[in-house]
Design an enzyme around this catalytic site. Structure first.
Site, short mmCIF file in Angstrom:
data_model
loop_
_atom_site.label_atom_id
_atom_site.label_comp_id
_atom_site.label_asym_id
_atom_site.label_seq_id
_atom_site.Cartn_x
_atom_site.Cartn_y
_atom_site.Cartn_z
N CYS A 1 64.91 51.23 1.28
CA CYS A 1 65.99 51.64 2.19
C CYS A 1 66.06 50.74 3.40
O CYS A 1 65.33 50.93 4.38
CB CYS A 1 65.78 53.09 2.61
N CYS B 1 66.90 52.46 6.69
CA CYS B 1 65.80 53.22 7.29
C CYS B 1 64.78 52.29 7.94
O CYS B 1 64.30 52.56 9.03
CB CYS B 1 65.02 54.02 6.23
N ASP B 2 64.42 51.23 7.24
CA ASP B 2 63.21 50.50 7.60
C ASP B 2 63.44 49.08 8.10
O ASP B 2 62.51 48.42 8.56
CB ASP B 2 62.26 50.45 6.39
#
Lengths: 108, 306
Positions: free
Chosen positions: B132, B135-136
């Protein structure tokens, strides 16, 4: 932000996690959807374990030093500290029940 | 007392089904799952969902849908379903030690990122291995990254990661991408994106953090070490149907089989909607449409049987 949790920042982080009462730090950011999912469960866990566990929130956007020193590379990450030491780490969103069972050793 | 409608999953399909079922006074119960809101929760800007002319953030859109479902009386349980028994009416759904019964079921558990299943991947997840970018990606400022894949998701992830990383290398097993031409063009022309063709990742390297990967060229079989600080896997999705295996008809890739154009599954009274049954369109808006169909069909089914 939940009424039962506290906010921690880079400055004073060492003091915040020094207590012998376990402190669960939630590394989060505004842009992180799965982090928001954790807000409710964490607030409830904090409320139900008042005196046994402190739940603290650390915004990774605003506190890069702490994020770096604990090599947080994915959020939500929860780290349980006791006496200044990292005891347990949880990466990724999880249910309240799952988290309670994972924290069981520290909630007695 | 059995529930009239029990909905499993809380992405656009499940929440739309909940809105329709609640408005039809079927008092739906939703088991939303730990990954509540589904894939849109890990998406930033949603620019193609009708009604939001300036776009909307994925998590915000899901929060709005959830509030809309709750406004009409949807009750929500925030855990994952652990087992189901659809062998007789009423259907049984277990969440740990809690058991729920229902006259009809709507399955909208969606799909999750597919992993490579190679050495080092699971061990280093959260320590440089991710599926992701939104997200990261933030955690890889000025770092060098690998993206594995060749579809639209891989292109999107690679392009998004250039906001943070100093260099992104896409590794693809073929000599051309299957992504849409516009996305391929953007990625290929990007000054900070390199591409390694005809290659697969054999192992993620690193002791406590990712340090690189072993790459094998599928044409020459030559294996090389490629240094990188992170590796993002974007090789597609798998439907979340583990608890339905052996219960409902699934196709050979695990998707729930439905009668074409309908949410009707192999068991009367059990309906499926969204990415859990759709490997063609996979859009928020098509999932929402299927959720609506499922709620209307469930209402009709309940009408005819009770």
């Amino acid at each position: 932000m939940g009424q039962n949790t506290i906010t921690v920042t880079d400055s004073g982080f060492a003091d915040a996690i020094a207590s012998e009462t376990p402190t669960l730090v939630d590394f989060w950011a505004e842009w992180c959807g799965p982090c928001k999912v954790m807000d409710g469960p964490l607030n409830e866990i904090a409320g139900e374990n008042s005196g046994k566990l402190t739940v603290a929130k650390l915004n990774v956007d605003e506190n890069p030093a702490t994020m770096g020193s604990y090599t947080v590379m994915s959020i939500p990450t929860l780290i349980l500290f006791q006496g200044g030491e990292e005891k347990q780490r949880f990466v990724g969103a999880r249910s309240k029940e799952q988290l309670i069972s994972e924290l069981a050793d520290y909630l007695q | 007392m059995a529930e009239k409608v029990l909905i499993i999953g809380s992405g656009p399909a499940g929440l739309t089904a909940a809105i329709y079922a609640a408005r039809a006074e079927l008092e739906p119960l939703m088991i939303e799952g730990v990954e509540r809101g589904g894939q849109l929760m890990i998406t930033t800007d949603v620019e193609n969902y009708p009604g939001f002319s300036d776009g909307i953030m994925g998590p915000e859109l899901m929060e709005q849908m959830r509030k809309q479902a709750e406004r009409f009386g949807t009750r929500i349980v925030s855990s994952d379903v652990t087992a189901v028994d659809f062998s007789e009416q009423p259907f049984k759904v277990s969440v740990g030690s809690d058991e729920y019964t229902a006259d009809s079921i709507i399955i909208s558990t969606g799909a999750s990122a597919r992993w490579l299943g190679i050495e080092g991947e699971a061990r280093l997840r959260g320590y440089g291995v991710s599926a992701c970018a939104t997200c990261d990606g933030f955690f890889f400022k000025e770092k060098e990254l690998i993206v594995v894949g060749g579809g639209d998701t891989a292109m999107e992830e690679a392009l998004f990661l250039t906001k943070f990383a100093s260099k992104v290398t896409i590794i693809h097993r073929r000599d051309e991408f299957r992504a849409s031409p516009i996305m391929v063009k953007r990625a290929v022309n990007h000054p900070n994106i390199d591409i390694i063709w005809d290659s697969v990742v054999e192992e993620v390297l690193g002791d406590t953090l990712v340090t690189g990967a072993l790459i094998r060229n599928v044409k020459t079989d030559e294996v090389t070490t490629f240094n990188a600080d992170g590796i993002f896997i974007a090789i597609g999705h798998v439907p979340n149907t583990k608890v339905f295996d052996g219960v409902l008809d699934l196709d050979d890739t695990g998707y729930i089989v439905t009668e074409p154009g309908t949410p009707v599954t192999s068991i009367t009274g059990v309906f499926a909607a969204g990415d859990v049954t759709d490997k063609i369109y996979r859009q928020a808006v098509t999932a929402a449409g299927m959720g609506c169909q499922a709620a209307l069909d469930a209402a009709r089914f309940l009408d005819e049987t009770t």
